[in-house]
Design an enzyme around this catalytic site. Structure first.
Site, PDB file in Angstrom:
ATOM      1  N   HIS A  26      64.970  50.400  28.541  1.00  0.00           N
ATOM      2  CA  HIS A  26      63.983  49.716  29.380  1.00  0.00           C
ATOM      3  C   HIS A  26      64.618  48.490  30.044  1.00  0.00           C
ATOM      4  O   HIS A  26      65.355  47.742  29.416  1.00  0.00           O
ATOM      5  CB  HIS A  26      62.800  49.300  28.503  1.00  0.00           C
ATOM      6  CG  HIS A  26      61.707  48.609  29.224  1.00  0.00           C
ATOM      7  ND1 HIS A  26      61.251  47.364  28.867  1.00  0.00           N
ATOM      8  CD2 HIS A  26      60.949  49.000  30.276  1.00  0.00           C
ATOM      9  CE1 HIS A  26      60.262  47.011  29.654  1.00  0.00           C
ATOM     10  NE2 HIS A  26      60.056  47.979  30.534  1.00  0.00           N
ATOM     11  N   GLU A  31      65.945  52.394  32.839  1.00  0.00           N
ATOM     12  CA  GLU A  31      64.783  52.161  33.683  1.00  0.00           C
ATOM     13  C   GLU A  31      64.997  50.853  34.421  1.00  0.00           C
ATOM     14  O   GLU A  31      65.484  49.868  33.846  1.00  0.00           O
ATOM     15  CB  GLU A  31      63.528  52.076  32.814  1.00  0.00           C
ATOM     16  CG  GLU A  31      62.232  51.829  33.577  1.00  0.00           C
ATOM     17  CD  GLU A  31      61.821  50.362  33.578  1.00  0.00           C
ATOM     18  OE1 GLU A  31      60.749  50.059  34.119  1.00  0.00           O
ATOM     19  OE2 GLU A  31      62.574  49.514  33.046  1.00  0.00           O
ATOM     20  N   ASP A  67      63.497  48.270  38.002  1.00  0.00           N
ATOM     21  CA  ASP A  67      62.317  47.923  38.795  1.00  0.00           C
ATOM     22  C   ASP A  67      62.718  47.618  40.237  1.00  0.00           C
ATOM     23  O   ASP A  67      63.642  46.831  40.475  1.00  0.00           O
ATOM     24  CB  ASP A  67      61.633  46.700  38.190  1.00  0.00           C
ATOM     25  CG  ASP A  67      61.329  46.909  36.712  1.00  0.00           C
ATOM     26  OD1 ASP A  67      60.347  47.586  36.410  1.00  0.00           O
ATOM     27  OD2 ASP A  67      62.096  46.408  35.861  1.00  0.00           O
ATOM     28  N   HIS A 109      62.174  42.790  38.103  1.00  0.00           N
ATOM     29  CA  HIS A 109      60.924  43.164  37.446  1.00  0.00           C
ATOM     30  C   HIS A 109      59.732  42.392  38.000  1.00  0.00           C
ATOM     31  O   HIS A 109      58.737  42.979  38.428  1.00  0.00           O
ATOM     32  CB  HIS A 109      61.021  42.934  35.937  1.00  0.00           C
ATOM     33  CG  HIS A 109      59.764  43.290  35.208  1.00  0.00           C
ATOM     34  ND1 HIS A 109      58.739  42.379  34.998  1.00  0.00           N
ATOM     35  CD2 HIS A 109      59.349  44.458  34.644  1.00  0.00           C
ATOM     36  CE1 HIS A 109      57.757  42.985  34.351  1.00  0.00           C
ATOM     37  NE2 HIS A 109      58.090  44.237  34.111  1.00  0.00           N
TER      38      HIS A 109
END
Length: 345
Positions: free
Chosen positions: A55, A87, A89, A102
């Site tokens: 993440h 992952e 953003d 993010h």
């Protein structure tokens, strides 16, 4: 007899052609990312192996931030750990460039202050990433999406958390193609109705079929395996990200909710897709909010991984998205849930 011989001859030539093609494909597809992609897109063949998604590209260890989130250094670290996917953003600068961040603002994770979309790319290039908590300033500046793709190329899959609208997804795909990583990209959207499936399919038709799509399904809206089947079949999705919401002061889930039921597991096997659980925490929310309380806090901080990672694996999960990729991979390997990759070819 002649007809049978002719058929056999044609079949032999066909098989030779297939074999030659297979050899060529194998020769071309021996990168680490291709080996991971094989496991990701063939769930039923690899159910003995649990994949790990880092993440925010893999920024924490034992609950402590050790690297800037959404950084190139974090991607490299996740590759070294053996994670299958990161992952990240996606946001836009004031002049329309895709960058990785993010928050909508820069204050928490960089040396700059203000909203991301009010800075041009040239201005963002003056903002250094920081390690949250320690405040250590890194050498890295706010990265473009293309720069992150370049680090991931041939090494690891990339899960796109789109912080903007679906209209930017074709641009994301275009940048991936320019770098040569379109096959490594996984896009996703939250689906809860037939209308929502149709809307997502319309968007993905503009993106192209060289990019993977998977649905996000949450148990506050979805509670039946039939919809899970429809949502995955609509996109030939190799995975579904499943959310078991955990409320304040609620006990740990004892069964995992409807999305992790025996019927859900059967649907995943029938559709050849991975069940994906999120164990990472959300700031200022209940521990394990996305995983029925059975998240990273339970696994790492309380040293009860069997009740977190083990619990979800027992319910059919073969992909874990976590803030603790090192701890998760170590536990999975120790308990026989990981099959090594053959990178010798």
């Amino acid at each position: 007899m002649r007809r049978m011989l002719a058929i056999a001859t044609v079949s032999l030539f066909a098989l030779c052609g297939i074999a030659t093609h297979a050899l060529n494909v194998q020769a071309a597809d021996t990168s680490r990312a291709r080996l991971i992609l094989d496991r990701f897109t063939n769930a039923n063949h690899w159910r003995q192996h649990v994949m790990v998604v880092a993440h925010r590209t893999g920024w924490k260890e034992n609950g402590v931030t050790i690297l800037p989130e959404n950084s190139r250094a974090a991607i490299r670290h996740s590759i070294e750990l053996g994670a299958e996917m990161v992952e990240l953003d996606v946001r836009k600068s004031a002049d329309g460039r895709l960058v990785v961040m993010h928050d909508s603002w820069l204050d928490r994770t960089t040396t700059c202050r203000g909203e991301v979309d009010t800075f041009t790319l040239a201005e963002l290039r003056k903002c250094h990433l920081v390690v949250e908590g320690s405040g250590a300033v890194s050498d890295e500046i706010v990265p473009t999406l293309s720069e992150m793709f370049a680090v991931a190329k041939d090494q690891i899959l990339v899960n796109i958390d789109n912080k903007l609208g679906p209209e930017i997804l074709p641009d994301v795909a275009a940048e991936a193609r320019a770098i040569g990583v379109a096959h490594q990209i996984v896009m996703k959207e939250n689906l809860w109705s037939a209308k929502r499936i149709d809307e997502a399919r319309a968007v993905m038709n503009t993106v192209g079929d060289d990019v993977i799509f998977m649905p996000i399904l949450a148990d506050d809206a979805i509670d039946d395996a039939a919809f899970m089947n429809r949502a995955t079949e609509a996109f030939s999705a190799p995975a579904a990200e499943l959310i078991n919401w955990h409320k304040d002061n609620a006990p740990l889930t004892d069964k995992g909710g409807p999305l992790f039921s025996a019927k859900a597991h059967a649907a995943a096997i029938n559709g050849n897709w991975h069940m994906w659980a999120n164990t990472y925490p959300i700031v200022n929310r209940p521990p394990g909010m996305l995983a029925g309380g059975r998240g990273d806090e339970l696994a790492v901080r309380e040293n009860r991984p069997e009740e977190s990672y083990g619990f979800w694996i027992d319910r059919g999960v073969t992909i874990l998205q976590t803030d603790e990729p090192k701890a998760a991979i170590h536990w999975l390997e120790t308990n026989g849930y990981r099959i090594p990759y053959d990178l010798t070819n």
